[in-house]
Design an enzyme around this catalytic site. Structure first.
Site, mmCIF file in Angstrom:
data_model
loop_
_atom_site.group_PDB
_atom_site.id
_atom_site.type_symbol
_atom_site.label_atom_id
_atom_site.label_comp_id
_atom_site.label_asym_id
_atom_site.label_seq_id
_atom_site.Cartn_x
_atom_site.Cartn_y
_atom_site.Cartn_z
ATOM 1 N N GLY A 22 26.441 -1.102 49.024
ATOM 2 C CA GLY A 22 24.988 -1.226 49.092
ATOM 3 C C GLY A 22 24.294 0.013 48.552
ATOM 4 O O GLY A 22 24.938 1.022 48.228
ATOM 5 N N ASP A 23 22.974 -0.090 48.381
ATOM 6 C CA ASP A 23 22.146 1.033 47.920
ATOM 7 C C ASP A 23 22.550 1.562 46.543
ATOM 8 O O ASP A 23 22.407 2.755 46.249
ATOM 9 C CB ASP A 23 22.172 2.188 48.943
ATOM 10 C CG ASP A 23 21.721 1.747 50.319
ATOM 11 O OD1 ASP A 23 20.866 0.844 50.384
ATOM 12 O OD2 ASP A 23 22.218 2.287 51.321
ATOM 13 N N LYS A 26 19.919 -1.552 43.137
ATOM 14 C CA LYS A 26 19.653 -2.936 42.697
ATOM 15 C C LYS A 26 18.158 -3.173 42.491
ATOM 16 O O LYS A 26 17.754 -3.830 41.553
ATOM 17 C CB LYS A 26 20.175 -3.934 43.752
ATOM 18 C CG LYS A 26 21.673 -3.840 43.994
ATOM 19 C CD LYS A 26 22.117 -4.752 45.112
ATOM 20 C CE LYS A 26 21.656 -4.314 46.498
ATOM 21 N NZ LYS A 26 22.216 -3.048 46.981
ATOM 22 N N ALA A 49 18.271 -5.124 54.139
ATOM 23 C CA ALA A 49 18.200 -4.570 52.792
ATOM 24 C C ALA A 49 17.012 -3.624 52.674
ATOM 25 O O ALA A 49 16.002 -3.789 53.351
ATOM 26 C CB ALA A 49 18.054 -5.711 51.783
ATOM 27 N N GLY A 50 17.157 -2.645 51.806
ATOM 28 C CA GLY A 50 16.049 -1.753 51.466
ATOM 29 C C GLY A 50 16.166 -1.471 49.984
ATOM 30 O O GLY A 50 17.047 -0.738 49.562
ATOM 31 N N HIS A 51 15.328 -2.133 49.188
ATOM 32 C CA HIS A 51 15.430 -2.020 47.732
ATOM 33 C C HIS A 51 14.236 -1.237 47.195
ATOM 34 O O HIS A 51 13.090 -1.655 47.354
ATOM 35 C CB HIS A 51 15.486 -3.417 47.100
ATOM 36 C CG HIS A 51 16.717 -4.197 47.502
ATOM 37 N ND1 HIS A 51 16.940 -5.495 47.128
ATOM 38 C CD2 HIS A 51 17.803 -3.827 48.231
ATOM 39 C CE1 HIS A 51 18.108 -5.896 47.622
ATOM 40 N NE2 HIS A 51 18.639 -4.902 48.303
ATOM 41 N N GLN A 233 22.824 -5.885 49.804
ATOM 42 C CA GLN A 233 24.045 -5.182 50.227
ATOM 43 C C GLN A 233 24.989 -5.026 49.024
ATOM 44 O O GLN A 233 24.529 -5.025 47.897
ATOM 45 C CB GLN A 233 24.740 -5.903 51.390
ATOM 46 C CG GLN A 233 23.985 -5.865 52.709
ATOM 47 C CD GLN A 233 22.840 -6.853 52.811
ATOM 48 O OE1 GLN A 233 23.003 -8.033 52.575
ATOM 49 N NE2 GLN A 233 21.664 -6.389 53.172
ATOM 50 N N LEU A 341 23.395 8.409 37.276
ATOM 51 C CA LEU A 341 24.302 9.303 36.547
ATOM 52 C C LEU A 341 23.705 10.711 36.499
ATOM 53 O O LEU A 341 24.421 11.704 36.491
ATOM 54 C CB LEU A 341 24.534 8.756 35.127
ATOM 55 C CG LEU A 341 25.656 9.426 34.334
ATOM 56 C CD1 LEU A 341 26.994 9.308 35.063
ATOM 57 C CD2 LEU A 341 25.772 8.843 32.931
#
Ligand code: GDP
Ligand code: IMO
Ligand code: MG
Length: 432
Positions: A22-23, A26, A49-51, A233, A341
């Site tokens: 997750g995280d 997304k 979820a936390g998007h 997730q 990155l």
């Protein structure tokens, strides 16, 4: 790699899945792709979820609403596989409205989706408390108990909100019944009438958004509209393939997209796997690449690795290609969006986990037994680092070390990397 124009092809269907714990980023990828599709669909999970989406320096965190919601032209569907807390949904709608976005007229919520009710949260907390040190470290959003009720055939679905008076009667009975379980589990009982007074206005507000979303999506498919399916997730938190029992309670991969939307495999299009350039995990459970001590703290700080939903510090480690390879294989991933990155810039060398060692034996896949995974030691290959900042760069302008890192992932996983995140903003991404 052969030139492939589909990365920029304006209108085709896509699935976006998290391939780690997750995280992965997304939300950012969904936001980027949302203006090139007609309908954005959430298929599983809930307000756990936390998007995060960052546009023009402004940060928005979506929990239940699809991350395409900020695009005025996007129709948004919350599919039957999602578990919906009416209070959380209304809070989120209010927050968005305060920021100038009101998606109510283009939001459709499945009548088959299950409702997360106050007793689910209380049961989640009680179960975690009872587990003591062995707790899962859930988000305490009531997710597990709600999916538990669904599978036990005792849940309450959104379609019930079409008759609010009958729903209230049923809710009262459920709350009273659940209090027996909560008491037995040593939890804090829910005050029945207070909970009803809190939840009913939110349910009333939700009712006009409830629809037969499967039929809506079938019509959209017949009209050849394009879909963007938003995973929540990550594959290592999948109820079947994740590090059970330290997982969430839904199928976070491609299977969950199909069962949670009502569309078939023929409607899915390209499968994009989101991979963070290193690994993070929130909550308990085995995490072979975890960096304990100062290095872990440094990566957490540099990557601002604190939960978007709970604010908890995320556990950090190097990239685990055993997990990513497994996730790609399980889900037929066509391409990878590599995020964050930029956070690795400045590392003198970057270790990448290519296999595990368990009791002296090299292992190339994820063992199913928790006891085995807990003994897994990462086998690292070390790649040269880079110091040049990545933001604003083209692919060819990326430092040699960063390009080599990308090439290494492609070679070891067998999937092309087509997006490279160089910062949190909508535009901070290299498209190949
Ligand atoms: P999600 O749950 O997969 O949507 O991811 P989260 O939103 O929980 O966490 C990802 C975090 O990384 C968020 O704070 C994003 O704003 C941030 N982020 C996403 N992509 C990048 C990137 O390429 N570079 C940096 N520095 N941050 C990113
Ligand atoms: P997004 O969509 C990271 C984790 C929790 C816990 C386990 C079970 O933002 O990537 P739950 O509340 O689902 O019963 O908790 O799953 N978890 C997540 N970790 N990102 C998420 O969502 C998560 N949703 C759940 O921390 O370990
Ligand atoms: Mg998140």
């Amino acid at each position: 790699m052969a030139a492939d124009t589909s990365a920029t092809n304006p209108r085709k269907s896509r699935v976006v899945l998290g391939l780690q714990w997750g995280d992965e980023g997304k939300g950012k990828v969904i936001d980027l792709l949302a203006d090139r599709c007609d309908v954005v669909v959430r298929c599983q999970g809930g307000a756990n979820a936390g998007h995060t989406v960052v546009v023009g320096g402004k940060k928005t965190v979506l929990h239940l609403l699809p991350s395409g919601v900020l695009h005025e032209s996007s129709r948004c569907v919350i599919g039957n596989g999602v578990v919906i807390d009416p209070l959380a949904l209304c809070h989120e709608l209010d927050d968005l409205k305060a920021g100038g976005c009101d998606p109510v007229k283009r939001l459709f919520i499945s009548d088959r989706a299950h409702l997360v009710l106050p007793y689910h949260r209380a049961l989640d907390a009680a179960a975690e408390k009872a587990k003591g040190d062995a707790k899962v470290g859930t988000t305490l959003r009531g997710i597990g108990p709600c999916y538990g009720d669904k599978v036990a055939r005792s849940g309450v679905r959104c379609g019930e909100l079409r008759d609010l008076a009958a729903f209230e009667v049923r809710l009262r009975a459920h709350l009273t019944q659940a209090n027996v379980l909560i008491r037995a589990a040593g939890g804090t009982e829910v005050e029945v009438e207070r909970a009803i007074a809190e939840v009913m206005p939110a349910c009333r507000r939700m009712a006009p958004m409830i629809a037969d979303t499967a039929s809506i999506l079938h019509q959209a498919s017949a009209q050849r509209l394009s879909f963007l399916f938003e995973g929540a997730q990550g594959v290592m938190l999948d109820i079947d393939y994740g590090t059970y029992p330290f997982v969430t309670s839904s199928n976070t991969g491609i299977g969950g997209v199909i069962t949670g939307s009502g569309l078939s495999h023929k409607d899915l299009g390209e499968v994009i796997g989101v991979v963070k350039a290193y690994s993070t995990r929130v909550g308990g459970g085995p995490f072979p690449v975890e960096l304990l001590g100062a290095k872990g703290d440094e990566v957490r700080k540099r990557g601002s690795e604190f939960g978007a939903t709970t604010g908890r510090p995320r556990r950090c480690g190097w990239l685990d290609l055993v997990a990513v390879r497994f996730a790609c294989r399980l889900n037929g991933v066509d391409s990878i969006a590599l995020t964050k990155l930029d956070i690795l810039t400045g590392e003198p060398e970057v270790p990448v986990c290519v296999a595990y060692e368990i009791d002296g034996v090299r292992v190339d896949t994820i063992p199913s037994r928790l006891e085995d995974l807990s003994r897994a030691k990462p086998i690292y290959e070390r790649l040269p680092g880079w110091t040049q900042q990545l933001s604003g760069s083209t692919f060819d302008g990326l430092p040699a070390g960063a390009r080599a890192y990308i090439g290494f992932i492609e070679e070891r996983v067998g999937v092309p990397v087509r997006w490279i995140g160089t910062g949190p903003g909508r535009d901070e991404i290299v498209v190949r």
